[in-house]
Design an enzyme around this catalytic site. Structure first.
Site, PDB file in Angstrom:
ATOM      1  N   ARG A  45       0.849  -1.189   0.000  1.00  0.00           N
ATOM      2  CA  ARG A  45       0.000   0.000   0.000  1.00  0.00           C
ATOM      3  C   ARG A  45       0.889   1.244   0.000  1.00  0.00           C
ATOM      4  NH1 ARG A  45      -4.052  -2.184   4.789  1.00  0.00           N
ATOM      5  NH2 ARG A  45      -5.056  -3.858   3.581  1.00  0.00           N
ATOM      6  N   ASP A  47       2.444   4.902  -0.347  1.00  0.00           N
ATOM      7  CA  ASP A  47       1.894   6.197   0.066  1.00  0.00           C
ATOM      8  C   ASP A  47       1.710   7.139  -1.119  1.00  0.00           C
ATOM      9  OD1 ASP A  47       1.956   5.362   2.703  1.00  0.00           O
ATOM     10  OD2 ASP A  47       3.904   6.282   3.105  1.00  0.00           O
ATOM     11  N   TYR A 105      13.001  -1.762  -2.384  1.00  0.00           N
ATOM     12  CA  TYR A 105      12.707  -0.352  -2.609  1.00  0.00           C
ATOM     13  C   TYR A 105      14.007   0.379  -2.918  1.00  0.00           C
ATOM     14  CZ  TYR A 105       7.946  -0.545  -0.645  1.00  0.00           C
ATOM     15  OH  TYR A 105       6.625  -0.810  -0.420  1.00  0.00           O
ATOM     16  N   ARG A 192      11.509   5.384   4.045  1.00  0.00           N
ATOM     17  CA  ARG A 192      11.682   6.843   4.026  1.00  0.00           C
ATOM     18  C   ARG A 192      12.387   7.341   5.283  1.00  0.00           C
ATOM     19  NH1 ARG A 192       5.819   8.975   2.858  1.00  0.00           N
ATOM     20  NH2 ARG A 192       6.840  10.990   3.256  1.00  0.00           N
TER      21      ARG A 192
END
Length: 243
Positions: A45, A47, A105, A192
């Site tokens: 999911r 952002d 990522y 992040r």
């Protein structure tokens, strides 16, 4: 389906009451294409503002259209910033989020004196020179199984904050610094926050060895800031067993 998208114009993956999302666009296009009420289930999911080269989702359908043809037909109905890269049939028991996988990522930083307009949507601009070697040393502390509570948004709801990072490396090519992280799963905003913390190391505000204390603190306030969403791209998933 394997789905790539530019997340700039979307309020993330998951359907929201007050914004357009990737999931919403897929549901609408699939429902119109197949003549059924389709609801996809995604692996990640992401952002608002986050991009993907290969998020994975599944859905149930009674269509007779061959699974491998759905991607071609669906791409004719999707906006240009969402493209299905592949589609195939899987076992009914397969769940993209709960099946064992390795997820990767990348967080990209444009590290130069002035902004570059062509990279404004997929990199985070940081003008102060960053020490990539120090960032790499710091990143090595994250490899392995740890409690990553310090690297999780304070309002996140997870049964456990323990995750395994298989690889975390920092590289630089020209003006782009790339933080590439592969793990068995990630907490809310985890990559992040890792990026924001490594930037502080690169700027000399933290020492690489501080990463150990940050992990042990299990306190969000011990880590660095949450880096902006637009620098993050989900590269893809590798499943241990997928039919």
């Amino acid at each position: 389906m394997i789905v790539a998208y530019d997340g700039t114009n979307y309020s993330g993956w998951q359907v929201q009451p007050n914004g357009v999302t990737i999931e919403q666009k897929l549901n609408e296009a699939l429902s119109a294409l197949l003549g059924e009420d389709i609801r996809v289930t995604g692996a990640s999911r992401t952002d608002a503002g986050v991009h993907s080269l290969g998020n994975v989702c599944v859905f149930d359908t009674n269509t007779r259209m061959p699974a491998e043809k759905i991607s071609f037909a669906l791409n004719q109905r999707l906006p240009e910033d969402i493209v299905v890269q592949d589609s195939c049939e899987v076992e009914e028991s397969f769940h993209p989020r709960f099946s064992k996988s390795r997820k990767t990522y990348e967080y990209r930083i444009l590290n130069r004196r002035f902004r570059m307009p062509t990279r404004r949507l997929d990199t985070y601009f940081y003008y102060y020179p960053l020490d990539v070697a120090q960032m790499q040393v710091a990143a090595s502390y994250l490899v392995g199984e740890h409690d990553f509570k310090s690297f999780c948004a304070a309002n996140a709801q997870s049964q456990t904050s323990v995750r395994t990072i298989y690889d975390c490396r920092v590289t630089k090519m020209d003006d782009i610094i790339t933080i590439r992280v592969t793990g068995n799963g990630f907490l809310y905003n985890m990559v992040r926050i890792i990026a924001g913390t490594l930037i502080k190391v690169g700027a000399g505000e933290l020492a690489p060895a501080d990463m150990q204390q940050i992990l042990e603190a299990c306190d969000r306030s011990a880590a660095g800031p949450t880096a902006p969403a637009h620098g993050l791209t989900m590269i893809g998933l590798e499943y241990e067993a997928c039919s």
